[in-house]
Motif scaffolding. Structure first.
Motif, PDB file in Angstrom:
ATOM      1  N   SER A 170       0.548   3.624  -0.078  1.00 57.54           N
ATOM      2  CA  SER A 170       0.583   2.729   1.081  1.00 57.54           C
ATOM      3  C   SER A 170       1.982   2.641   1.677  1.00 57.54           C
ATOM      4  CB  SER A 170       0.086   1.337   0.684  1.00 57.54           C
ATOM      5  OG  SER A 170      -1.255   1.390   0.246  1.00 57.54           O
ATOM      6  N   GLU A 218      -2.327   8.386   3.464  1.00 59.89           N
ATOM      7  CA  GLU A 218      -3.735   8.032   3.380  1.00 59.89           C
ATOM      8  C   GLU A 218      -4.465   8.979   2.428  1.00 59.89           C
ATOM      9  OE1 GLU A 218      -5.075   8.101   7.414  1.00 59.89           O
ATOM     10  OE2 GLU A 218      -4.281   6.091   7.800  1.00 59.89           O
ATOM     11  N   PRO A 234      -8.618   2.265   2.085  1.00 62.72           N
ATOM     12  CA  PRO A 234      -7.639   1.502   2.882  1.00 62.72           C
ATOM     13  C   PRO A 234      -6.268   1.452   2.201  1.00 62.72           C
ATOM     14  CG  PRO A 234      -9.154   0.015   1.756  1.00 62.72           C
ATOM     15  CD  PRO A 234      -9.658   1.406   1.509  1.00 62.72           C
TER      16      PRO A 234
END
Length: 185
Positions: free
Chosen positions: A111, A116, A126
């Motif tokens: 992150s 990703e 996410p």
């Protein structure tokens, strides 16, 4: 009537067994995936599988903790010394901590670096709302790698303890987690 280790209520539940062995197998796969990844040059698909496996281990570990809260662990044998019971329980708690910290630091590093990844190619996992860029990602990966080394120590202690119970203590503790191992009289 005295309860023995072979009685069903003194064995781990099917849910506990499945969660234990699925997570154990996934941890082994994680080690293999990252070993292959580190041996590769250029782009490879293994790091994506490693990340998907990590978040899967995180989710399964959280489910396992919830299951444990609703279904407390079975008692250790009465004849085990108190220090050994404390050591066994502490090792298990540290396993849960490691199985949360390791994937969480990996996810946080991805992150922070804006990297990703997909969950086994099915959907985009996410990213967490964390900034910091490469420096933060690198620091988090350092923590990730330290925690992995701690996990290796825990795995060694866990396996050594299981083998001690099976071959030295001969107390059927291992039979409770691996039902196909014959129970000792």
């Amino acid at each position: 009537m005295e309860q023995t280790l072979a009685e069903p209520r003194n064995r781990y539940s099917t849910v506990s067994l499945v969660l234990h062995w699925v997570v154990a197998t996934m941890v082994l796969c994680q080690v293999l995936l990252i070993t292959v990844h580190e041996a590769q040059e250029g782009p490879d698909p293994f790091v994506g599988l490693h990340k998907a496996g990590g978040v899967t281990i995180l989710v399964l570990t959280l489910i396992r903790i919830l299951w444990l809260l609703a279904n407390p662990a079975i008692a250790l044998p009465d004849r085990m010394p108190r220090w050994e019971k404390l050591f066994a329980r502490a090792t298990h708690v540290l396993f849960y901590v490691a199985l949360i910290v390791i994937p969480l630091t990996g996810w946080l590093a991805s992150s922070a670096g804006g990297r990703e990844f997909t969950w086994y190619g099915l959907f985009q996992w996410p990213l967490l709302p964390i900034g910091g860029g490469r420096d933060t990602a690198r620091d988090l990966m350092d923590l990730h790698e330290i925690a992995v080394k701690g996990l290796y120590v825990l795995i060694f202690l866990h396996v050594a303890g299981a083998l001690k119970h099976q071959f030295i203590d001969r107390d059927n503790v291992l039979h409770r987690m691996i039902p196909i191992i014959p129970r000792r009289p």
